[in-house]
Design a protein around this motif. Sequence first.
Motif, PDB file in Angstrom:
ATOM      1  N   ILE A 461     -50.717 -42.477  23.443  1.00 21.50           N
ATOM      2  CA  ILE A 461     -49.671 -43.500  23.535  1.00 21.50           C
ATOM      3  C   ILE A 461     -48.288 -42.862  23.543  1.00 21.50           C
ATOM      4  O   ILE A 461     -47.363 -43.342  24.215  1.00 21.50           O
ATOM      5  CB  ILE A 461     -49.802 -44.516  22.361  1.00 21.50           C
ATOM      6  CG1 ILE A 461     -48.805 -45.662  22.534  1.00 21.50           C
ATOM      7  CG2 ILE A 461     -49.617 -43.827  21.028  1.00 21.50           C
ATOM      8  CD1 ILE A 461     -49.029 -46.505  23.748  1.00 21.50           C
ATOM      9  N   ASP A 462     -48.125 -41.739  22.825  1.00 24.03           N
ATOM     10  CA  ASP A 462     -46.839 -41.039  22.828  1.00 24.03           C
ATOM     11  C   ASP A 462     -46.523 -40.502  24.222  1.00 24.03           C
ATOM     12  O   ASP A 462     -45.387 -40.598  24.700  1.00 24.03           O
ATOM     13  CB  ASP A 462     -46.858 -39.886  21.815  1.00 24.03           C
ATOM     14  CG  ASP A 462     -47.105 -40.363  20.397  1.00 24.03           C
ATOM     15  OD1 ASP A 462     -46.663 -41.477  20.072  1.00 24.03           O
ATOM     16  OD2 ASP A 462     -47.744 -39.631  19.624  1.00 24.03           O
ATOM     17  N   VAL A 465     -45.617 -43.551  26.528  1.00 19.66           N
ATOM     18  CA  VAL A 465     -44.296 -44.136  26.250  1.00 19.66           C
ATOM     19  C   VAL A 465     -43.184 -43.195  26.702  1.00 19.66           C
ATOM     20  O   VAL A 465     -42.218 -43.613  27.356  1.00 19.66           O
ATOM     21  CB  VAL A 465     -44.169 -44.463  24.745  1.00 19.66           C
ATOM     22  CG1 VAL A 465     -42.721 -44.811  24.394  1.00 19.66           C
ATOM     23  CG2 VAL A 465     -45.086 -45.621  24.381  1.00 19.66           C
TER      24      VAL A 465
END
Length: 704
Positions: A461-462, A465
């Motif tokens: 997810i990092d 994003v």
Amino acid sequence: MSADSFATRCAATLSAAVLLGLTLASGSARAAVSEPYVSDAVTARLLVAQDGVAEGVRALSAGLELELAPGWKTYWRSPGEVGLPPRIDWTGSENIADVTFLWPAPERFRAFGIENIGYKSDVVFPLNVTLKTPGAPARLQATVFALICSELCVPHDFTLSLDIPAASGIDSVAAARIAQFVRKVPDDGSESGMAPGVAALNADKTALIFTATSATGFSDPDVFPELGENGAFGAPDIRLGDRGRQLWATLPLFSAPTPAAALKITITDGARAATFGVTIADQVPEPPFTIRKIIPGVGELAWVAALALLGGLVLNVMPCVLPVLSIKLGSVIKTRGHSRTRVRAGFLVSAGGVMAFMWGLAAITLAARALGFSVGWGLQFQNPAFLALMILLVTVFSANLLGAFEITLPSSWQTRMARADGSPGYAGDFATGAFAAVLATPCSAPFLGTAVAFALAGRAIDIFVVFTALGLGLALPYMAIAAMPGLVTRLPKPGRWMAALKVVLGALLGLTAAWLLWVLIGVAGPRAALTTAGLMAALIMVLALRRMPQAWRRPALAVLIAASLLAPGLLREKASPNSAARTAWVAFDRPAIARLVAEGTTVFVDVTADWCLTCKANKALVLDREPVAGALAAPGVVPMLADWTRPDDTISRYLQSFGRYGIPFNIVYGPGAPEGIVLPELLSTDAVLDAIKQAVGGAAAAAG
């Protein structure tokens, strides 16, 4: 008999002899000690437990004592990435058949950002001395080399001599001193109660995993692997299981000898230590438990996303803007005369092309990381096939703008970027945005390094994003025109200026193609680049021949395209050093950094690549100009070049040790900054000179 078992027997024999001597000794006896060698860093002497050689005695218990001044250290037999172990030459000794040198268990200490192994306080190396003629007087003469280090490393060469007459008795002080360190010599596990388990290398051969057991349990263990003279490991991650009786450790493997050497592992745990010879197995042992990473909160992720957005926006005005500028200007010009709706939609689709590339890059990054490959910003430019594809596209676009040919509907696959009515289509808008994003990735920018490092070291997810925010920043100019399409109507009316601008834009793309060919020289070699250039010229010639029958044109184009994409990989040559640079750069050698700094030298490390335009801008605007060029050429300064043009795991791991996954990366080491001073991505003359001055500071102070 193995070397480990022989050393264990020597240690046991020596310990027993000393302890027996202590029991029998009475009164005070004169010390059997040589005249010392004395310096500011170390005082050295030879010790003998016996006052002399008693009748019939075949062996003596001796020791080499090094009393280290506060802050100084010396090294173990396997010192880690840097350092040298003590060496002794016994030439000149008399009545000496053999001397067995034993190594007390070492300690771990960190210097110059690198793990070192040795001794930080006084140490006595026990010696088991065998006489040629039992009971006869003897003479020990040791020519010693020892590297003693603090903030500086000072090599010490000295000779110690000790005459041992025919006499009986034990020197209780020397015997106790030797016995103290005999007890620290690792055994084979029989006395310490430790036993080896399984040792294996991980899938990409970058770490050693090892297990061991102890019947009494481990309390504060450390692990010291030895893999030949050039093997070097980082600090271990040690985990205990089964109520402390099981040890599991993983250690980064920084360098391994070729051919592979036998593996030995020493385990220390308080006052006990053991050394084992271990065979490397295929099965990697599982840890007793896993450590969960600290998950960043929403606020931290939002802050890094904001940095990524700024980094993407700044990319639009970085030195790498040259290859992208013509694409963006061309996308503005082609919409002249279109409706506001068409202009808005076209630029939104171009922004979508940017985002699609960034999401694709995020997906590829996740897949590569899952497969164990190194990941980083702009690494696709290390691939010769990717470079060939970029050269192909840029060359075709440039020749088209310069009027060498026109892309029309009956033409090859490139006609898909145009609609049936001849006006630019959304496919072309999408490709424009994606292509601009591709050519922006060899660059770095303020805020970008922090954001990318956070993403590549974090969760899926990092990555998603951060790459999304980065794409939004890069696409902001397209979205700004989409929000205000009236800006396009303010352009001058069509005329000769548009034809002239097309030539300028074509020339800019031509320069981009030339730059990519130059990058290809570094990645694949001159032969591959020249072949690719020739195939590109043939491709443009075929496209420019208007009268060539389609039955011939299409097969010719297919062959030329396939050949141009395959040739760089097939003709790839070994890398050769660049001797044309103004500064006398030396090749990157991570272990040498600490050695040089310890000797009082300042080291400037430049991690660069031919495909990194920001790196080239730093070189042209700062590093290759005075006064920085003069500072790098000054006595006592070593400029070290880490060329990442081609994949290099050593450089990748070095960058990752600083939490970096992209370049440029510059750092200055010196006596005043042994851990290094990291410089910003965009260098300035003042920043480089200030860092060098600060790094030199320790040496200057010492000299003063």
